[in-house]
Enzyme design. Sequence first.
Site, short mmCIF file in Angstrom:
data_model
loop_
_atom_site.label_atom_id
_atom_site.label_comp_id
_atom_site.label_asym_id
_atom_site.label_seq_id
_atom_site.Cartn_x
_atom_site.Cartn_y
_atom_site.Cartn_z
N TYR A 57 36.48 14.25 10.04
CA TYR A 57 35.79 13.76 11.59
C TYR A 57 36.25 15.07 12.30
O TYR A 57 37.49 15.80 12.10
CB TYR A 57 36.83 12.72 11.89
N GLU A 59 35.80 15.09 16.15
CA GLU A 59 35.21 14.99 17.73
C GLU A 59 36.15 16.11 18.51
O GLU A 59 37.15 16.24 18.27
CB GLU A 59 35.82 13.56 17.88
N ASP A 203 11.07 21.92 24.00
CA ASP A 203 11.31 21.39 22.76
C ASP A 203 10.39 21.83 21.58
O ASP A 203 9.38 21.37 21.55
CB ASP A 203 11.03 19.95 22.51
N THR A 230 14.62 20.85 16.33
CA THR A 230 15.24 20.27 14.93
C THR A 230 15.74 21.26 13.91
O THR A 230 14.98 22.57 14.16
CB THR A 230 14.46 19.17 14.24
N LYS A 233 12.88 21.30 9.91
CA LYS A 233 11.48 21.45 9.76
C LYS A 233 11.13 22.97 9.30
O LYS A 233 11.33 23.36 8.28
CB LYS A 233 10.81 21.14 10.97
N ARG A 239 18.78 18.11 8.10
CA ARG A 239 18.52 17.48 9.22
C ARG A 239 19.26 17.39 10.29
O ARG A 239 20.66 17.01 10.10
CB ARG A 239 18.33 15.86 8.74
N1 DSN Z 1 8.79 12.97 12.85
C1 DSN Z 1 8.30 14.29 13.69
C2 DSN Z 1 7.01 14.80 13.19
O1 DSN Z 1 6.56 14.41 12.35
O2 DSN Z 1 6.38 15.37 14.13
C3 DSN Z 1 8.97 14.60 14.76
O3 DSN Z 1 9.97 13.60 15.10
#
Ligand code: DSN
Length: 420
Positions: A57, A59, A203, A230, A233, A239
């Site tokens: 943890y 925080e 984003d 994120t 990707k 993740r």
């Molecule tokens: N699930 C993602 C996508 O496929 O674009 C975005 O959250």
Amino acid sequence: MTLSEERSRLAESDPDIFEALTGEETRQRRELELIPSENYAFPEVLTLLGSAFTNKYAEGYPGRRYYGGQQHTDRIETLARDRACALFHAEHANVQPLSGSPMNQAVYLGLLEPGDTILAMDLSHGGHLTHGAPVSHMGRLFNFVRYRTDPATGAIDFDALREVARKTQPKMVVCGYSSYPRGYDYADFKQVADEVGALTMADVSHIGGLIAANVMRNPMDAGFDVMTTTTHKSLRGPRGGLILCRKEFAKKIDASVFPGLQGGPHMNQVAAAALTFRLAATPAFRTYAEQVLANAQALAAGLNARQVKLVTGGTANHLMVIDTVKSFGMDGAQAQGTLDRVGLTANKQVIPDDPNPPMRPSGLRLGTPAATTRGMGGAEMDEIADILAGALSANGDKAAEAALAARLRDLTGRFPIEEF
Ligand code: DSN
């Protein structure tokens, strides 16, 4: 314990879970991942996700935690923040968001007041659920207004966007998309936002890796206030979410993530993100990112050559959207199911002003990050286009589908996944 000992122990202690795990590994090896938001994480990322950092943890932030025993967690979070700032040309980074949705929620809640107006892309035109879809909590909490694409060109209609901004006076302008295959200039958004006194947020979750590799434009270089991405990707990390911002917003963003929205960060994820930011700064990753874009061009060309109708006619990034109704007389759900049978994994997708509902939309979304990680290039993209077009034209013919599935299996067999 060695890896094979760990796996034997798992097989013994929970055979059901072990079977599901090996089943998923086999599926990923044999089939081809074309969902543009998915990828194979760097092998070291998988190691760190299953490491001792899972147990801790933490925080708070480095040097200011609520619990003891933070010498190593402080070190990795500091490394993650510094590396993220260097990679994305930002003044401040928060590496704690658990994933994409809390990441964007933390920005809205940290910099705006409930009820404020936010200008973002319409969902069916390429925007994302977290950009204020009416079914999302943020959509209920803030007053989202929309811009769209031009039906004639498929590109963002900037004149209309400017008009909506002048009329609605948003406090924030959001760009960044999950199914928009065209390019755009961040300076255009900045100009509109400056004119109405709005903050700018990009984003870039889908293209974070491509920006890190400097093969796509970086919104921070255009003077944006905030950028979110994120990490799992095109970046090939764990993740998770990452918020980058200008120094003047650092305190508000940090307080919004913790204690505003989250409790303890997932330190195994933070460690894996730190490693990812290092790997994404290498020449090898730039070569990978260039190939992602080249493969998208090759895949789009292969589909166009087979008379497949792409929304906007092609792509300027890593993804493309097929109009399956116009191309094959079937909806996106039917197309997705057909491709599943031959081993191609894609996702059904709404297209601009789609007359069909989201579970049976008119499109199918494809992308190249995962296939590129396997080492595939232009020739393979053409083979994929041929298998895909063949499957969607086969009218459910079982023998034709079996022959295409065999071709696909041969292709994936030649490009094994080295990550696990
Ligand atoms: N699930 C993602 C996508 O496929 O674009 C975005 O959250």
